[in-house]
Scaffold this motif. Sequence first.
Motif, PDB file in Angstrom:
ATOM      1  N   LEU A 188      40.350  44.553  16.110  1.00 14.47           N
ATOM      2  CA  LEU A 188      40.868  43.586  17.079  1.00 14.47           C
ATOM      3  C   LEU A 188      39.977  43.639  18.323  1.00 14.47           C
ATOM      4  O   LEU A 188      39.773  44.705  18.900  1.00 14.47           O
ATOM      5  N   VAL A 189      39.456  42.474  18.710  1.00 16.71           N
ATOM      6  CA  VAL A 189      38.529  42.391  19.851  1.00 16.71           C
ATOM      7  C   VAL A 189      39.101  41.414  20.875  1.00 16.71           C
ATOM      8  O   VAL A 189      39.622  40.350  20.508  1.00 16.71           O
ATOM      9  N   VAL A 190      39.014  41.772  22.149  1.00 12.57           N
ATOM     10  CA  VAL A 190      39.516  40.893  23.217  1.00 12.57           C
ATOM     11  C   VAL A 190      38.500  40.827  24.351  1.00 12.57           C
ATOM     12  O   VAL A 190      37.761  41.793  24.580  1.00 12.57           O
ATOM     13  N   PRO A 191      38.487  39.702  25.087  1.00 11.95           N
ATOM     14  CA  PRO A 191      37.627  39.663  26.278  1.00 11.95           C
ATOM     15  C   PRO A 191      38.312  40.422  27.400  1.00 11.95           C
ATOM     16  O   PRO A 191      39.502  40.221  27.653  1.00 11.95           O
ATOM     17  N   THR A 192      37.566  41.313  28.061  1.00 17.40           N
ATOM     18  CA  THR A 192      38.133  42.042  29.209  1.00 17.40           C
ATOM     19  C   THR A 192      37.219  41.799  30.414  1.00 17.40           C
ATOM     20  O   THR A 192      36.738  42.729  31.072  1.00 17.40           O
ATOM     21  N   HIS A 193      36.990  40.514  30.661  1.00 16.30           N
ATOM     22  CA  HIS A 193      36.014  40.119  31.676  1.00 16.30           C
ATOM     23  C   HIS A 193      36.516  40.433  33.087  1.00 16.30           C
ATOM     24  O   HIS A 193      37.727  40.497  33.335  1.00 16.30           O
ATOM     25  N   THR A 194      35.554  40.568  33.983  1.00 15.67           N
ATOM     26  CA  THR A 194      35.852  40.959  35.361  1.00 15.67           C
ATOM     27  C   THR A 194      35.097  40.012  36.293  1.00 15.67           C
ATOM     28  O   THR A 194      34.074  40.374  36.891  1.00 15.67           O
ATOM     29  N   GLY A 195      35.605  38.808  36.375  1.00 21.79           N
ATOM     30  CA  GLY A 195      34.893  37.713  37.055  1.00 21.79           C
ATOM     31  C   GLY A 195      34.770  37.881  38.556  1.00 21.79           C
ATOM     32  O   GLY A 195      33.994  37.148  39.184  1.00 21.79           O
ATOM     33  N   GLY A 196      35.480  38.842  39.138  1.00 25.19           N
ATOM     34  CA  GLY A 196      35.379  39.029  40.588  1.00 25.19           C
ATOM     35  C   GLY A 196      34.129  39.786  41.015  1.00 25.19           C
ATOM     36  O   GLY A 196      33.771  39.793  42.192  1.00 25.19           O
ATOM     37  N   ASN A 197      33.440  40.407  40.040  1.00 24.10           N
ATOM     38  CA  ASN A 197      32.257  41.204  40.352  1.00 24.10           C
ATOM     39  C   ASN A 197      31.017  40.310  40.311  1.00 24.10           C
ATOM     40  O   ASN A 197      30.176  40.413  39.424  1.00 24.10           O
ATOM     41  N   THR A 198      30.952  39.382  41.266  1.00 21.54           N
ATOM     42  CA  THR A 198      29.851  38.410  41.311  1.00 21.54           C
ATOM     43  C   THR A 198      29.392  38.266  42.759  1.00 21.54           C
ATOM     44  O   THR A 198      30.049  38.767  43.681  1.00 21.54           O
ATOM     45  N   ASP A 199      28.302  37.529  42.939  1.00 25.27           N
ATOM     46  CA  ASP A 199      27.789  37.334  44.299  1.00 25.27           C
ATOM     47  C   ASP A 199      28.760  36.462  45.100  1.00 25.27           C
ATOM     48  O   ASP A 199      29.061  35.339  44.684  1.00 25.27           O
ATOM     49  N   PRO A 200      29.253  36.964  46.251  1.00 25.21           N
ATOM     50  CA  PRO A 200      30.222  36.198  47.034  1.00 25.21           C
ATOM     51  C   PRO A 200      29.668  34.855  47.524  1.00 25.21           C
ATOM     52  O   PRO A 200      30.456  33.951  47.833  1.00 25.21           O
ATOM     53  N   ALA A 201      28.347  34.700  47.530  1.00 24.87           N
ATOM     54  CA  ALA A 201      27.769  33.414  47.961  1.00 24.87           C
ATOM     55  C   ALA A 201      28.216  32.289  47.023  1.00 24.87           C
ATOM     56  O   ALA A 201      28.255  31.120  47.418  1.00 24.87           O
TER      57      ALA A 201
END
Length: 270
Positions: free
Chosen positions: A64-77
Amino acid sequence: MQPTPHRGPLCTRSSLTNDLRKLGLNSGDTVLLHSSLSRVGWISGGAETLVHSLLDVLTPQGTLVVPTHTGGNTDPAGWANPPVPEEWWQTIRDTMPAFDRRITRSERMGVIPEVVRNWPGAVRSTHPQTSFSAVGANAHFVTEGHALDCLFGEQSPLARLEKINAKVLLLGVDFDVCTCFHLAEYRIDSPKADNSFSAFQDGSRTWVTVSDVAVSDEDFLELGKDLVAEANVTKGEVGGAQCCLLSLPQAVKFAEKWFLSHRIGGNSHT
Ligand SMILES: CC(C)(COP(=O)(O)OP(=O)(O)OC[C@H]1O[C@@H](n2cnc3c(N)ncnc32)[C@H](O)[C@@H]1OP(=O)(O)O)[C@@H](O)C(=O)NCCC(=O)NCCS
């Protein structure tokens, strides 16, 4: 006034197991799951029960595979919803905690991926923004080697899932979240862009910038409609949730052709 009772259907571990088998999920399958728990109805035991049911069907030979993405860890610009003041940007880049695959919570993926991420034996890939977590026989194969400059390409879990003929299960959600389409973006002449995040490098927290494909999911719903019309997609219900079960390699192949004809010259996003 009396509180409104929960909406059904009432689901249990065995009713969900039956529904998943009826949909076409089999023992030994590797499946990439995108889910909305609230669409299922009311589950006795909630998210953990649904994960038990999925693992019951897959058996220890499955994964069983799931996305555990962390979209907040990006350039604030690049933050738009909401943006932050420009004078904060450098402080954020200097202080954003590095992605830690044991600790960092997934964002906007739902409760099921969080339950799977914390399941005994779960392993997680190492991309600071687009990690995947997996439980089962192929968990290590799927999650190892996720390169920092490869959100969804050849050195990401999606390419591994393609190699082992995985299925995709959309459980109560539509094709706008069908992440495997991104792999096809790496196989056409997609534009590239700088991508920044906070990560551990040589043991210390570092603000890292890499060049990667500028991925876009804007046309995934339209692509999904065409895929359902032209390819082999099984539709059914798990509890009250509308579901689609499909072959990941077929979806990627279809998406590649589709992008070539729908994204002008294969290098602009619709
Ligand atoms: C965003 C998204 C997760 C929201 O779905 P959701 O059903 O509202 O949220 P969850 O799956 O986290 O389920 C939690 C909800 O289940 C419901 N719930 C709680 N207990 C429950 C139970 N026993 N039985 C059934 N549902 C229950 C509640 O409504 C709960 O919401 P609340 O915490 O706000 O009260 C979903 O729409 C989605 O997009 N999923 C796919 C994400 C993905 O894979 N993205 C990858 C591409 S970027």
